[in-house]
Scaffold this motif. Structure first.
Motif, PDB file in Angstrom:
ATOM      1  N   ARG A 116      -2.392  14.348   5.920  1.00  0.00           N
ATOM      2  CA  ARG A 116      -2.777  15.255   4.844  1.00  0.00           C
ATOM      3  C   ARG A 116      -3.782  14.595   3.905  1.00  0.00           C
ATOM      4  O   ARG A 116      -3.725  13.403   3.650  1.00  0.00           O
ATOM      5  N   GLN A 117      -4.689  15.438   3.390  1.00  0.00           N
ATOM      6  CA  GLN A 117      -5.748  14.920   2.538  1.00  0.00           C
ATOM      7  C   GLN A 117      -5.190  14.230   1.292  1.00  0.00           C
ATOM      8  O   GLN A 117      -5.689  13.187   0.875  1.00  0.00           O
ATOM      9  N   THR A 118      -4.161  14.814   0.682  1.00  0.00           N
ATOM     10  CA  THR A 118      -3.600  14.210  -0.532  1.00  0.00           C
ATOM     11  C   THR A 118      -3.057  12.807  -0.257  1.00  0.00           C
ATOM     12  O   THR A 118      -3.199  11.903  -1.084  1.00  0.00           O
ATOM     13  N   LYS A 119      -2.474  12.634   0.941  1.00  0.00           N
ATOM     14  CA  LYS A 119      -1.956  11.321   1.295  1.00  0.00           C
ATOM     15  C   LYS A 119      -3.095  10.359   1.621  1.00  0.00           C
ATOM     16  O   LYS A 119      -3.025   9.166   1.283  1.00  0.00           O
ATOM     17  N   ARG A 120      -4.142  10.851   2.277  1.00  0.00           N
ATOM     18  CA  ARG A 120      -5.302  10.004   2.555  1.00  0.00           C
ATOM     19  C   ARG A 120      -5.898   9.478   1.259  1.00  0.00           C
ATOM     20  O   ARG A 120      -6.220   8.285   1.140  1.00  0.00           O
ATOM     21  N   GLU A 121      -6.032  10.368   0.291  1.00  0.00           N
ATOM     22  CA  GLU A 121      -6.619   9.967  -0.987  1.00  0.00           C
ATOM     23  C   GLU A 121      -5.738   8.940  -1.700  1.00  0.00           C
ATOM     24  O   GLU A 121      -6.249   7.963  -2.278  1.00  0.00           O
ATOM     25  N   ALA A 122      -4.432   9.159  -1.656  1.00  0.00           N
ATOM     26  CA  ALA A 122      -3.516   8.220  -2.310  1.00  0.00           C
ATOM     27  C   ALA A 122      -3.573   6.847  -1.648  1.00  0.00           C
ATOM     28  O   ALA A 122      -3.564   5.809  -2.318  1.00  0.00           O
ATOM     29  N   ILE A 123      -3.656   6.844  -0.321  1.00  0.00           N
ATOM     30  CA  ILE A 123      -3.732   5.570   0.408  1.00  0.00           C
ATOM     31  C   ILE A 123      -5.047   4.860   0.120  1.00  0.00           C
ATOM     32  O   ILE A 123      -5.070   3.635  -0.094  1.00  0.00           O
ATOM     33  N   ASP A 124      -6.161   5.610   0.101  1.00  0.00           N
ATOM     34  CA  ASP A 124      -7.461   5.005  -0.212  1.00  0.00           C
ATOM     35  C   ASP A 124      -7.462   4.365  -1.603  1.00  0.00           C
ATOM     36  O   ASP A 124      -7.983   3.257  -1.797  1.00  0.00           O
ATOM     37  N   LYS A 125      -6.868   5.053  -2.561  1.00  0.00           N
ATOM     38  CA  LYS A 125      -6.794   4.499  -3.915  1.00  0.00           C
ATOM     39  C   LYS A 125      -5.939   3.236  -3.939  1.00  0.00           C
ATOM     40  O   LYS A 125      -6.280   2.249  -4.615  1.00  0.00           O
ATOM     41  N   ALA A 126      -4.825   3.238  -3.197  1.00  0.00           N
ATOM     42  CA  ALA A 126      -3.959   2.060  -3.146  1.00  0.00           C
ATOM     43  C   ALA A 126      -4.674   0.889  -2.489  1.00  0.00           C
ATOM     44  O   ALA A 126      -4.587  -0.249  -2.957  1.00  0.00           O
ATOM     45  N   VAL A 136       0.842  -1.202   0.000  1.00  0.00           N
ATOM     46  CA  VAL A 136       0.000   0.000   0.000  1.00  0.00           C
ATOM     47  C   VAL A 136       0.875   1.249   0.000  1.00  0.00           C
ATOM     48  O   VAL A 136       0.633   2.204  -0.755  1.00  0.00           O
ATOM     49  N   ALA A 137       1.898   1.248   0.855  1.00  0.00           N
ATOM     50  CA  ALA A 137       2.784   2.419   0.939  1.00  0.00           C
ATOM     51  C   ALA A 137       3.494   2.669  -0.392  1.00  0.00           C
ATOM     52  O   ALA A 137       3.584   3.821  -0.852  1.00  0.00           O
ATOM     53  N   ARG A 138       3.976   1.607  -1.027  1.00  0.00           N
ATOM     54  CA  ARG A 138       4.661   1.775  -2.310  1.00  0.00           C
ATOM     55  C   ARG A 138       3.698   2.284  -3.375  1.00  0.00           C
ATOM     56  O   ARG A 138       4.039   3.178  -4.164  1.00  0.00           O
ATOM     57  N   HIS A 139       2.486   1.714  -3.420  1.00  0.00           N
ATOM     58  CA  HIS A 139       1.509   2.105  -4.433  1.00  0.00           C
ATOM     59  C   HIS A 139       1.091   3.558  -4.251  1.00  0.00           C
ATOM     60  O   HIS A 139       0.877   4.291  -5.235  1.00  0.00           O
ATOM     61  N   ALA A 140       0.976   3.982  -2.973  1.00  0.00           N
ATOM     62  CA  ALA A 140       0.552   5.358  -2.683  1.00  0.00           C
ATOM     63  C   ALA A 140       1.712   6.336  -2.652  1.00  0.00           C
ATOM     64  O   ALA A 140       1.505   7.546  -2.516  1.00  0.00           O
ATOM     65  N   ASN A 141       2.950   5.812  -2.754  1.00  0.00           N
ATOM     66  CA  ASN A 141       4.150   6.650  -2.717  1.00  0.00           C
ATOM     67  C   ASN A 141       4.253   7.434  -1.399  1.00  0.00           C
ATOM     68  O   ASN A 141       4.573   8.618  -1.366  1.00  0.00           O
ATOM     69  N   VAL A 142       3.980   6.728  -0.295  1.00  0.00           N
ATOM     70  CA  VAL A 142       4.124   7.299   1.039  1.00  0.00           C
ATOM     71  C   VAL A 142       4.903   6.297   1.885  1.00  0.00           C
ATOM     72  O   VAL A 142       5.176   5.180   1.462  1.00  0.00           O
ATOM     73  N   SER A 143       5.244   6.679   3.105  1.00  0.00           N
ATOM     74  CA  SER A 143       5.975   5.777   3.988  1.00  0.00           C
ATOM     75  C   SER A 143       5.034   4.778   4.646  1.00  0.00           C
ATOM     76  O   SER A 143       3.815   5.012   4.742  1.00  0.00           O
ATOM     77  N   VAL A 144       5.620   3.678   5.118  1.00  0.00           N
ATOM     78  CA  VAL A 144       4.829   2.683   5.850  1.00  0.00           C
ATOM     79  C   VAL A 144       4.234   3.317   7.114  1.00  0.00           C
ATOM     80  O   VAL A 144       3.087   3.046   7.484  1.00  0.00           O
ATOM     81  N   GLY A 145       5.004   4.177   7.771  1.00  0.00           N
ATOM     82  CA  GLY A 145       4.514   4.843   8.972  1.00  0.00           C
ATOM     83  C   GLY A 145       3.286   5.698   8.696  1.00  0.00           C
ATOM     84  O   GLY A 145       2.364   5.780   9.523  1.00  0.00           O
ATOM     85  N   THR A 146       3.257   6.350   7.533  1.00  0.00           N
ATOM     86  CA  THR A 146       2.095   7.173   7.175  1.00  0.00           C
ATOM     87  C   THR A 146       0.849   6.307   7.011  1.00  0.00           C
ATOM     88  O   THR A 146      -0.241   6.654   7.491  1.00  0.00           O
ATOM     89  N   VAL A 147       1.005   5.163   6.346  1.00  0.00           N
ATOM     90  CA  VAL A 147      -0.134   4.249   6.193  1.00  0.00           C
ATOM     91  C   VAL A 147      -0.590   3.746   7.556  1.00  0.00           C
ATOM     92  O   VAL A 147      -1.799   3.679   7.842  1.00  0.00           O
ATOM     93  N   SER A 148       0.367   3.397   8.417  1.00  0.00           N
ATOM     94  CA  SER A 148       0.036   2.906   9.746  1.00  0.00           C
ATOM     95  C   SER A 148      -0.749   3.944  10.532  1.00  0.00           C
ATOM     96  O   SER A 148      -1.760   3.626  11.173  1.00  0.00           O
ATOM     97  N   ARG A 149      -0.311   5.209  10.498  1.00  0.00           N
ATOM     98  CA  ARG A 149      -1.028   6.261  11.227  1.00  0.00           C
ATOM     99  C   ARG A 149      -2.443   6.432  10.688  1.00  0.00           C
ATOM    100  O   ARG A 149      -3.405   6.602  11.457  1.00  0.00           O
ATOM    101  N   TYR A 150      -2.575   6.379   9.375  1.00  0.00           N
ATOM    102  CA  TYR A 150      -3.901   6.542   8.766  1.00  0.00           C
ATOM    103  C   TYR A 150      -4.837   5.412   9.183  1.00  0.00           C
ATOM    104  O   TYR A 150      -6.001   5.641   9.556  1.00  0.00           O
ATOM    105  N   LEU A 151      -4.344   4.194   9.164  1.00  0.00           N
ATOM    106  CA  LEU A 151      -5.171   3.045   9.537  1.00  0.00           C
ATOM    107  C   LEU A 151      -5.555   3.073  11.015  1.00  0.00           C
ATOM    108  O   LEU A 151      -6.584   2.512  11.412  1.00  0.00           O
TER     109      LEU A 151
END
Length: 346
Positions: free
Chosen positions: A39-49, A18-33
Motif C-alpha cells: 500500500r502507498q501509505t505504507k511505502r511512504e512510511a517506510i521511505d520516511k523511516a 525501520v519497521a518500528r519507525h514506520a509502524n509496520v511489520s518486519v515482513g512488510t518492510v522485507s516485501r517492499y525492499l
C-alpha cells in the motif's frame, strides 16, 4: 536519526528499526525492499523511516536475496511459563543486536515442525533455536549443511552437530530427591515425562541416583507416567496411591504433572505436605500462590536465554568456534510447605 544499543553504543539501523519507525511489520518492510507492491501509505512510511534512520536499503535488499536476514527462529511446542520466559529473555538480548525473533508453536507435531524448519531454511534466518526433536533429525542436518546454526535447549538429540544449552537436569533432580530423603522419606514416587526425551530420562536418572546414594532399593512400582500430559499424570498418581504401601512423597518431572497430583489430592482429601509431600520440577507462579506452597526446582530461564543469545550472536558476528558448544546451567530448589517429614516412619 542515530540508533543506539541498550549500553549506549551507536549501531547501524536494521530492518527492525525501520519497521518500528514506520509502524509496520518486519515482513512488510522485507516485501517492499524486495520490490513487492504494498500500500502507498505504507511505502511512504517506510521511505520516511529509511531516510530518518539512514538505513542502507541496497545492502539490505541484497542481503535478503543472497545472504542472511537479521532474523532468528525460535520453535517451541507451546507457550507455557518455561518457554514464555525463555522467549522473553531471547527477545531482549537479540533486539539489542538488531535481531528479530520469529516464533513458531508446533504443538508437538513433527510434521508441522519439519515444515517450519524448511520454511526458515528457505528464508535464510541467521539461526534456529529449538528443543531437540528426534523426528526432525533430517531437517536439522539440512539446516547445518546450509550453514544455518542450530541451538538445542530443554531437550537433546544426540550426535547432531548443533550447539546446546541445558539445565543440569540430572544433578538437580538428584539433589531434590535427596531433600525428600533427608526429611525421612523412603517410599518416594516419581511421575516422569515422555521417556523418549532426554529431559525426562535425565530427571528420572537423578531420582534413581538419589535413591542409590541413600541405599534405598529402586522400586519400579513407584515410577509412573511416561507422558507430559496432565490427564496421564492423574492416572499415574491414582495408581501410585492405590498401592498397598503408597508413596509418602512424590517427585514430578514438570509442573503440569504436579498440578494433576494436586487435583487428585484435593479430590481424595489428601493433605498436601501433611499426608504426602510433593516436589516438582519447574517453579511456576501458582506454586507461589498456593497454600501450602509447592517446593519446586526453579530453572534459570533468564540465564538460559542469555546463553542461547551469546551462542547465536557469536555465529552471526563470526566469533563462535566451529566445534559445537554445550553450556549447562545450575538450577535451584525453592523450599515451601509441600515437603515435610513423613507421618510415622515413612
Amino acid at each position: 536519526m542515530t540508533v543506539f544499543r541498550s549500553d549506549g553504543r551507536r549501531r547501524a539501523a536494521t530492518i527492525i528499526d525501520v519497521a518500528r519507525h514506520a509502524n509496520v511489520s518486519v515482513g512488510t518492510v522485507s516485501r517492499y525492499l524486495n520490490g513487492i507492491i504494498i500500500r502507498q501509505t505504507k511505502r511512504e512510511a517506510i521511505d520516511k523511516a529509511i531516510a530518518a534512520l539512514h538505513y542502507n536499503r541496497n545492502a539490505a535488499a541484497k542481503a535478503m536475496r543472497t545472504e542472511r536476514t537479521n532474523m532468528v527462529a525460535l520453535l517451541v511446542p507451546d507457550y507455557d511459563e518455561f518457554f514464555a520466559e525463555v522467549l522473553a529473555s531471547l527477545t531482549r538480548n537479540l533486539a539489542d543486536e538488531g535481531q528479530v525473533l520469529l516464533t513458531h508453536k508446533h504443538e508437538g507435531d513433527p510434521k508441522t515442525l519439519a515444515m517450519a524448519m524448511e520454511f526458515f531454511q528457505n528464508h535464510r534466518v541467521n539461526a534456529v533455536v529449538t528443543p531437540g526433536v528426534s523426528e526432525v533429525r533430517t531437517q536439522v542436518e539440512a539446516l547445518v549443511e546450509h550453514g544455518i546454526p542450530v541451538v538445542f535447549f530443554n531437550n537433546d538429540v544426540p550426535y547432531l552437530k548443533v550447539d546446546r544449552v541445558f539445565a543440569r537436569n540430572r544433578d538437580i533432580s538428584r539433589r531434590a530427591v535427596r531433600h525428600l530423603i533427608d526429611l525421612g522419606h523412603r517410599r518416594i514416587g516419581h511421575i516422569s515425562g515422555g521417556m523418549r526425551e532426554t529431559t525426562a530420562q535425565d530427571r528420572q536418572a537423578g531420582y534413581s541416583d538419589a535413591l542409590r546414594d541413600a541405599d534405598i532399593p529402586l522400586n519400579p512400582n513407584y515410577i509412573a507416567g511416561a507422558s507430559w500430559k496432565r490427564q496421564d499424570a492423574y492416572s499415574a498418581i491414582e495408581r501410585l496411591m492405590q498401592l498397598d504401601e503408597p508413596p509418602t512423597a512424590i517427585f514430578t518431572a514438570t509442573y503440569v504433572l504436579a498440578l494433576a497430583v494436586i487435583d487428585y489430592f484435593r479430590e481424595h482429601d489428601i493433605a498436601l505436605g501433611k499426608d504426602v509431600s510433593l516436589l516438582s520440577f519447574d517453579d511456576v507462579e501458582i506454586f507461589r500462590q498456593m497454600s501450602p506452597g509447592v517446593t519446586a526446582i526453579a530453572q534459570p530461564t533468564t540465564a538460559i536465554g542469555q546463553a542461547i543469545s551469546e551462542i547465536v550472536l557469536g555465529h552471526i558476528n563470526g566469533i563462535q568456534r566451529i566445534a559445537p558448544r554445550t553450556v549447562t546451567i545450575d538450577c535451584s530448589i525453592i523450599l515451601r510447605q509441600s515437603t515435610r517429614p513423613p507421618r510415622g516412619n515413612g
